[in-house]
Design a protein around this motif. Structure first.
Motif, PDB file in Angstrom:
ATOM      1  N   THR A  71       1.184   0.866 -13.240  1.00 43.17           N
ATOM      2  CA  THR A  71       0.966   0.004 -12.099  1.00 43.17           C
ATOM      3  C   THR A  71       1.560  -1.385 -12.339  1.00 43.17           C
ATOM      4  O   THR A  71       2.271  -1.921 -11.480  1.00 43.17           O
ATOM      5  CB  THR A  71      -0.553  -0.126 -11.848  1.00 43.17           C
ATOM      6  OG1 THR A  71      -1.070   1.177 -11.627  1.00 43.17           O
ATOM      7  CG2 THR A  71      -0.835  -0.996 -10.665  1.00 43.17           C
TER       8      THR A  71
ATOM      9  N   ASP B 155      -0.194   0.439  -5.683  1.00 42.69           N
ATOM     10  CA  ASP B 155      -1.410   0.579  -6.463  1.00 42.69           C
ATOM     11  C   ASP B 155      -2.026  -0.795  -6.756  1.00 42.69           C
ATOM     12  O   ASP B 155      -3.240  -0.936  -6.903  1.00 42.69           O
ATOM     13  CB  ASP B 155      -1.081   1.299  -7.772  1.00 42.69           C
ATOM     14  CG  ASP B 155      -2.283   2.011  -8.355  1.00 42.69           C
ATOM     15  OD1 ASP B 155      -2.945   2.734  -7.598  1.00 42.69           O
ATOM     16  OD2 ASP B 155      -2.558   1.841  -9.556  1.00 42.69           O
ATOM     17  N   LYS B 156      -1.187  -1.792  -6.848  1.00 47.12           N
ATOM     18  CA  LYS B 156      -1.649  -3.142  -7.163  1.00 47.12           C
ATOM     19  C   LYS B 156      -2.032  -3.898  -5.891  1.00 47.12           C
ATOM     20  O   LYS B 156      -3.046  -4.603  -5.857  1.00 47.12           O
ATOM     21  CB  LYS B 156      -0.512  -3.889  -7.880  1.00 47.12           C
ATOM     22  CG  LYS B 156      -0.946  -5.137  -8.590  1.00 47.12           C
ATOM     23  CD  LYS B 156      -1.256  -4.847 -10.031  1.00 47.12           C
ATOM     24  CE  LYS B 156      -1.710  -6.093 -10.760  1.00 47.12           C
ATOM     25  NZ  LYS B 156      -2.058  -5.784 -12.141  1.00 47.12           N
TER      26      LYS B 156
ATOM     27  N   LEU C 121       8.944   4.989  -8.924  1.00 47.19           N
ATOM     28  CA  LEU C 121       7.966   4.389  -9.837  1.00 47.19           C
ATOM     29  C   LEU C 121       7.539   2.989  -9.414  1.00 47.19           C
ATOM     30  O   LEU C 121       6.368   2.631  -9.452  1.00 47.19           O
ATOM     31  CB  LEU C 121       8.568   4.268 -11.232  1.00 47.19           C
ATOM     32  CG  LEU C 121       8.446   5.489 -12.130  1.00 47.19           C
ATOM     33  CD1 LEU C 121       9.168   5.214 -13.426  1.00 47.19           C
ATOM     34  CD2 LEU C 121       6.978   5.778 -12.361  1.00 47.19           C
ATOM     35  N   THR C 122       8.536   2.198  -9.045  1.00 45.78           N
ATOM     36  CA  THR C 122       8.287   0.818  -8.655  1.00 45.78           C
ATOM     37  C   THR C 122       7.392   0.751  -7.422  1.00 45.78           C
ATOM     38  O   THR C 122       6.412   0.009  -7.391  1.00 45.78           O
ATOM     39  CB  THR C 122       9.635   0.134  -8.357  1.00 45.78           C
ATOM     40  OG1 THR C 122      10.426   0.208  -9.533  1.00 45.78           O
ATOM     41  CG2 THR C 122       9.443  -1.289  -7.960  1.00 45.78           C
ATOM     42  N   ASN C 123       7.725   1.529  -6.431  1.00 42.34           N
ATOM     43  CA  ASN C 123       6.922   1.531  -5.213  1.00 42.34           C
ATOM     44  C   ASN C 123       5.494   1.989  -5.468  1.00 42.34           C
ATOM     45  O   ASN C 123       4.543   1.462  -4.888  1.00 42.34           O
ATOM     46  CB  ASN C 123       7.569   2.412  -4.139  1.00 42.34           C
ATOM     47  CG  ASN C 123       8.719   1.692  -3.446  1.00 42.34           C
ATOM     48  OD1 ASN C 123       8.695   0.479  -3.290  1.00 42.34           O
ATOM     49  ND2 ASN C 123       9.725   2.451  -3.038  1.00 42.34           N
ATOM     50  N   PHE C 124       5.334   2.954  -6.334  1.00 43.71           N
ATOM     51  CA  PHE C 124       3.996   3.425  -6.673  1.00 43.71           C
ATOM     52  C   PHE C 124       3.170   2.288  -7.281  1.00 43.71           C
ATOM     53  O   PHE C 124       2.038   2.026  -6.876  1.00 43.71           O
ATOM     54  CB  PHE C 124       4.068   4.615  -7.627  1.00 43.71           C
ATOM     55  CG  PHE C 124       2.744   4.929  -8.251  1.00 43.71           C
ATOM     56  CD1 PHE C 124       1.675   5.348  -7.477  1.00 43.71           C
ATOM     57  CD2 PHE C 124       2.542   4.764  -9.617  1.00 43.71           C
ATOM     58  CE1 PHE C 124       0.431   5.611  -8.039  1.00 43.71           C
ATOM     59  CE2 PHE C 124       1.314   5.021 -10.191  1.00 43.71           C
ATOM     60  CZ  PHE C 124       0.260   5.441  -9.407  1.00 43.71           C
ATOM     61  N   GLY C 125       3.749   1.627  -8.262  1.00 45.78           N
ATOM     62  CA  GLY C 125       3.024   0.548  -8.928  1.00 45.78           C
ATOM     63  C   GLY C 125       2.677  -0.584  -7.973  1.00 45.78           C
ATOM     64  O   GLY C 125       1.585  -1.160  -8.025  1.00 45.78           O
ATOM     65  N   TYR C 126       3.605  -0.876  -7.094  1.00 44.40           N
ATOM     66  CA  TYR C 126       3.420  -1.965  -6.134  1.00 44.40           C
ATOM     67  C   TYR C 126       2.240  -1.683  -5.195  1.00 44.40           C
ATOM     68  O   TYR C 126       1.364  -2.526  -4.991  1.00 44.40           O
ATOM     69  CB  TYR C 126       4.711  -2.116  -5.345  1.00 44.40           C
ATOM     70  CG  TYR C 126       4.768  -3.307  -4.431  1.00 44.40           C
ATOM     71  CD1 TYR C 126       4.668  -4.598  -4.932  1.00 44.40           C
ATOM     72  CD2 TYR C 126       4.948  -3.136  -3.060  1.00 44.40           C
ATOM     73  CE1 TYR C 126       4.743  -5.695  -4.083  1.00 44.40           C
ATOM     74  CE2 TYR C 126       5.032  -4.228  -2.214  1.00 44.40           C
ATOM     75  CZ  TYR C 126       4.929  -5.499  -2.728  1.00 44.40           C
ATOM     76  OH  TYR C 126       5.000  -6.580  -1.887  1.00 44.40           O
TER      77      TYR C 126
ATOM     78  N   GLY D  19       5.386  -1.322 -12.138  1.00 41.25           N
ATOM     79  CA  GLY D  19       5.901  -1.267 -10.768  1.00 41.25           C
ATOM     80  C   GLY D  19       5.744  -2.595 -10.035  1.00 41.25           C
ATOM     81  O   GLY D  19       6.620  -3.029  -9.285  1.00 41.25           O
ATOM     82  N   TYR D  20       4.632  -3.231 -10.287  1.00 42.01           N
ATOM     83  CA  TYR D  20       4.330  -4.509  -9.630  1.00 42.01           C
ATOM     84  C   TYR D  20       5.346  -5.578 -10.022  1.00 42.01           C
ATOM     85  O   TYR D  20       5.913  -6.280  -9.177  1.00 42.01           O
ATOM     86  CB  TYR D  20       2.925  -4.923 -10.031  1.00 42.01           C
ATOM     87  CG  TYR D  20       2.379  -6.133  -9.322  1.00 42.01           C
ATOM     88  CD1 TYR D  20       2.198  -6.133  -7.937  1.00 42.01           C
ATOM     89  CD2 TYR D  20       2.018  -7.269 -10.034  1.00 42.01           C
ATOM     90  CE1 TYR D  20       1.680  -7.234  -7.284  1.00 42.01           C
ATOM     91  CE2 TYR D  20       1.482  -8.377  -9.387  1.00 42.01           C
ATOM     92  CZ  TYR D  20       1.322  -8.360  -8.019  1.00 42.01           C
ATOM     93  OH  TYR D  20       0.808  -9.458  -7.384  1.00 42.01           O
TER      94      TYR D  20
ATOM     95  N   ASP E 135       8.319  -5.112 -11.310  1.00 43.55           N
ATOM     96  CA  ASP E 135       9.658  -4.704 -10.903  1.00 43.55           C
ATOM     97  C   ASP E 135       9.911  -5.050  -9.435  1.00 43.55           C
ATOM     98  O   ASP E 135      11.046  -5.295  -9.025  1.00 43.55           O
ATOM     99  CB  ASP E 135       9.791  -3.198 -11.118  1.00 43.55           C
ATOM    100  CG  ASP E 135      11.229  -2.765 -11.315  1.00 43.55           C
ATOM    101  OD1 ASP E 135      11.908  -3.400 -12.138  1.00 43.55           O
ATOM    102  OD2 ASP E 135      11.657  -1.807 -10.659  1.00 43.55           O
TER     103      ASP E 135
END
Lengths: 175, 175, 175, 175
Positions: B115, C121-122, C114-119, B118-119, B121
């Motif tokens: 997480t 999720d945060k 991956l990036t979009n997922f982390g974004y 990704g944030y 990035d």
């Protein structure tokens, strides 16, 4: 009362659940020895056991163990909803969440463990074969992959340690 | 002469290459602080820096750093074959090998880092923004992802450490 | 009778379980639109919905949905063994199996998700926020990550499709 | 002129680079056949070849092929900086970026391919053995893993297709 994680309890539970499901640390150490014996002449089963224990001390590994074994137990008790119940019960070929949990164990010691994990999962030596025997009292869908992943991780850890030892002994050429 | 890995040399090279490409350990520590400051009142930038250094001591991390930076440098020098040269040069949207190398860094400290990776990035705070500035002398396709991944891993490591500290201090309820 | 997988049944169950847990396909489509609207001027919510439906048609995705939701339900019912019960119930910070299952969804459409997922999720936009609201009747530990992963995958799929469209329209320079 | 990706060009380059490095699609199809022949009586080498070609049509797979082969070529030419040059040149045991790129190929067809990938990587049947022969004119560190990953993905794809066929033929029990 506010929840607060007790790491010691998580570590102990993961060891205990493994034991309850028929997996001893020695069994995993034997898998590791099987994987590494051809690479290191002096490797002992005790070193493998130490390495397995170190792998088991990682929280990420404990999480996967608890989650996988819990799913195996609930499946055995028939407590999952259909069609998931049947999918896990029959270790269905297109169901890959067991491999995914296992991968999260392997990853902790790096990608060099991937090969060993796949090899064990296919060859099913030792305890992995026993876990796969569907005629016994227990049905394991997750645990065989998890055990293979722990052994593969312990192998990766040994590869790292042996390199360290070699370098400490001054067996390196000048850089 | 037989090849033999010199781990010290690999570790030093990965730090040096980072520096040469404009990334100081302090810059990564700041990203980690940015990610974690809201969770831990007493967190200091020094703790973040220590955590980054620990992440950088892992071989899997060093491998990804060296490989990613090498690809960035060769791309800058125009030494890749077409169409790979253009794909990396333009940080092409459907090219994801930079994220893959970064993921291998994150995985070492477990999935809870995904997480944060990704944030960072997406938000591109601090040094990540600088690395992304395509008007500068350097073109970085791999390095921004790698730096974000190191910061995310350092954050995961801090989460694990803070839990340990809390438990040592006896701030846990009886189990 | 020998077990035989019925793929249609698995597909339907995964959609139905999502719905039962309060997630409509439109909700996920909105997350995808949120992620992609700045990149494609003409993007419509309908395109996002189609993309989400395509992601949902993949077996790997369905496996993760069923497994994650099942674990959420069993946790809600208090049917897991301690300490796993408390760990999932409290969405414990060092427990990452939810991210792991989510990652297996993202991976199907490649690392660019991956990036979009982390974004997501945060930031927890839209339905993800609703799922995270611990005051409601349901407790979701796995589902919020799964929903974010589906939206991220649908975004990756759109990126691939938009590129295809552009190339078909002959908007490319000569190679 | 603005850069614009030409997908056709990427697809063709990945096939051509494979061929230049001594890997024919038939070679990979044979690996897939080797992996799957015991599971499907009627499986033909032609089906395996079709499956390999489908895997090769995925952008994520093409990205990994181009990146891996490029690194192999540059290593052969001695164009990497030390110590990365020596690490890749000697296919160093603790260097795992080759496995990481391979994993990104396997992941596209889901986690069920992991096992087959590891198995091939360890057993080195057919073309994988040839690629590993360090006495030949070429040195491959990345390509053997990539080829194994493509074969494993093609196997996963076949498993999915065979299930579909079975269901279409009405060989399923009532749900």
């Amino acid at each position: 009362m506010t929840y607060s994680l007790n790491s010691q309890q998580v570590a102990e539970a993961s060891k205990q659940w493994l034991q309850e499901r028929g997996v001893r640390i020695e069994d995993i150490a034997e898998l590791t020895f099987f994987l590494q014996q051809n690479y290191y002449d002096t490797l002992t089963i005790e070193e493998c056991q130490t390495s397995v224990e170190q792998v088991l001390s990682k929280r990420e590994v404990q999480n996967a163990i608890l989650t996988g074994i819990q799913l195996d137990i609930l499946t055995e008790e028939g407590k999952l909803r259909s069609p998931l119940q049947e999918m896990i019960e029959n270790d269905e070929g297109l169901y890959g969440c067991d491999e995914i949990l296992a991968l999260s164990i392997v990853n902790v010691y790096g990608s060099i463990g991937l090969t060993n994990f796949g090899y064990i999962d296919k060859l099913k030596p030792g305890i992995v074969q026993t876990l796969n025997d569907k005629s016994g009292p227990h049905k394991h869908t997750f645990l065989d992959d998890i055990v293979g992943a722990i052994a593969a991780s312990a192998s990766s850890r040994i590869a790292h340690r042996k390199q360290e030892e070699k370098e400490k002994k001054g067996l390196l050429p000048p850089s």
